[in-house]
Design a protein around this motif. Structure first.
Motif, PDB file in Angstrom:
ATOM      1  N   ARG A  75       5.864  -6.512  -6.368  1.00 51.92           N
ATOM      2  CA  ARG A  75       6.617  -5.612  -7.246  1.00 51.92           C
ATOM      3  C   ARG A  75       5.914  -5.479  -8.597  1.00 51.92           C
ATOM      4  NH1 ARG A  75      12.793  -5.603  -7.027  1.00 51.92           N
ATOM      5  NH2 ARG A  75      12.083  -4.611  -5.150  1.00 51.92           N
ATOM      6  N   GLU A  77       2.833  -3.333  -8.162  1.00 49.13           N
ATOM      7  CA  GLU A  77       3.236  -1.933  -8.030  1.00 49.13           C
ATOM      8  C   GLU A  77       3.635  -1.344  -9.386  1.00 49.13           C
ATOM      9  OE1 GLU A  77       6.041   0.647  -5.080  1.00 49.13           O
ATOM     10  OE2 GLU A  77       6.909  -1.200  -5.875  1.00 49.13           O
ATOM     11  N   CYS A  83       0.496  -0.783 -11.577  1.00 46.16           N
ATOM     12  CA  CYS A  83      -0.279   0.374 -11.107  1.00 46.16           C
ATOM     13  C   CYS A  83       0.436   1.681 -11.392  1.00 46.16           C
ATOM     14  CB  CYS A  83      -0.589   0.223  -9.623  1.00 46.16           C
ATOM     15  SG  CYS A  83      -1.781  -1.085  -9.288  1.00 46.16           S
ATOM     16  N   ASP A  84       1.753   1.710 -11.222  1.00 47.65           N
ATOM     17  CA  ASP A  84       2.524   2.927 -11.523  1.00 47.65           C
ATOM     18  C   ASP A  84       2.378   3.302 -12.991  1.00 47.65           C
ATOM     19  OD1 ASP A  84       3.429   3.266  -8.935  1.00 47.65           O
ATOM     20  OD2 ASP A  84       5.436   2.452  -9.322  1.00 47.65           O
ATOM     21  N   VAL A 128      -2.515   1.427  -6.097  1.00 46.29           N
ATOM     22  CA  VAL A 128      -2.503  -0.026  -5.910  1.00 46.29           C
ATOM     23  C   VAL A 128      -3.781  -0.484  -5.225  1.00 46.29           C
ATOM     24  CG1 VAL A 128      -1.342  -1.924  -4.708  1.00 46.29           C
ATOM     25  CG2 VAL A 128       0.014  -0.179  -5.879  1.00 46.29           C
TER      26      VAL A 128
END
Length: 76
Positions: free
Chosen positions: A47, A50, A53-54, A60
């Motif tokens: 998580r 993620e 990276c978001d 990712v």
């Protein structure tokens, strides 16, 4: 994998011209935590990967896989 992710994160951070402190602000994380991630000392959850990276707008897979500088040299 932690070390590779950290190395790739550092390369990306440097490529976009951010300090660890600026990256920490962007990710809502402390500068010392970012340093630990980049050194491969932090055990990140999927998580967290993620989310990072978001917020960086980077896939990712780009930060999880990457490749070594030796591979770059052999391709030239």
């Amino acid at each position: 994998m932690q070390r590779l992710f950290g190395q790739n994160l550092r390369k990306h951070r440097q490529a976009i011209g951010l300090s660890q402190e600026e990256l920490g602000e962007l990710l809502d994380m402390h500068r010392t935590y970012i340093g630990g991630v980049e050194r491969g000392e932090k055990n990140l959850t999927l998580r967290t990967v993620e989310t990072m990276c978001d917020r960086l707008n980077v896939p990712v897979i780009d930060l999880l896989l990457g490749h070594s500088d030796e591979e770059d040299d052999s391709e030239e």
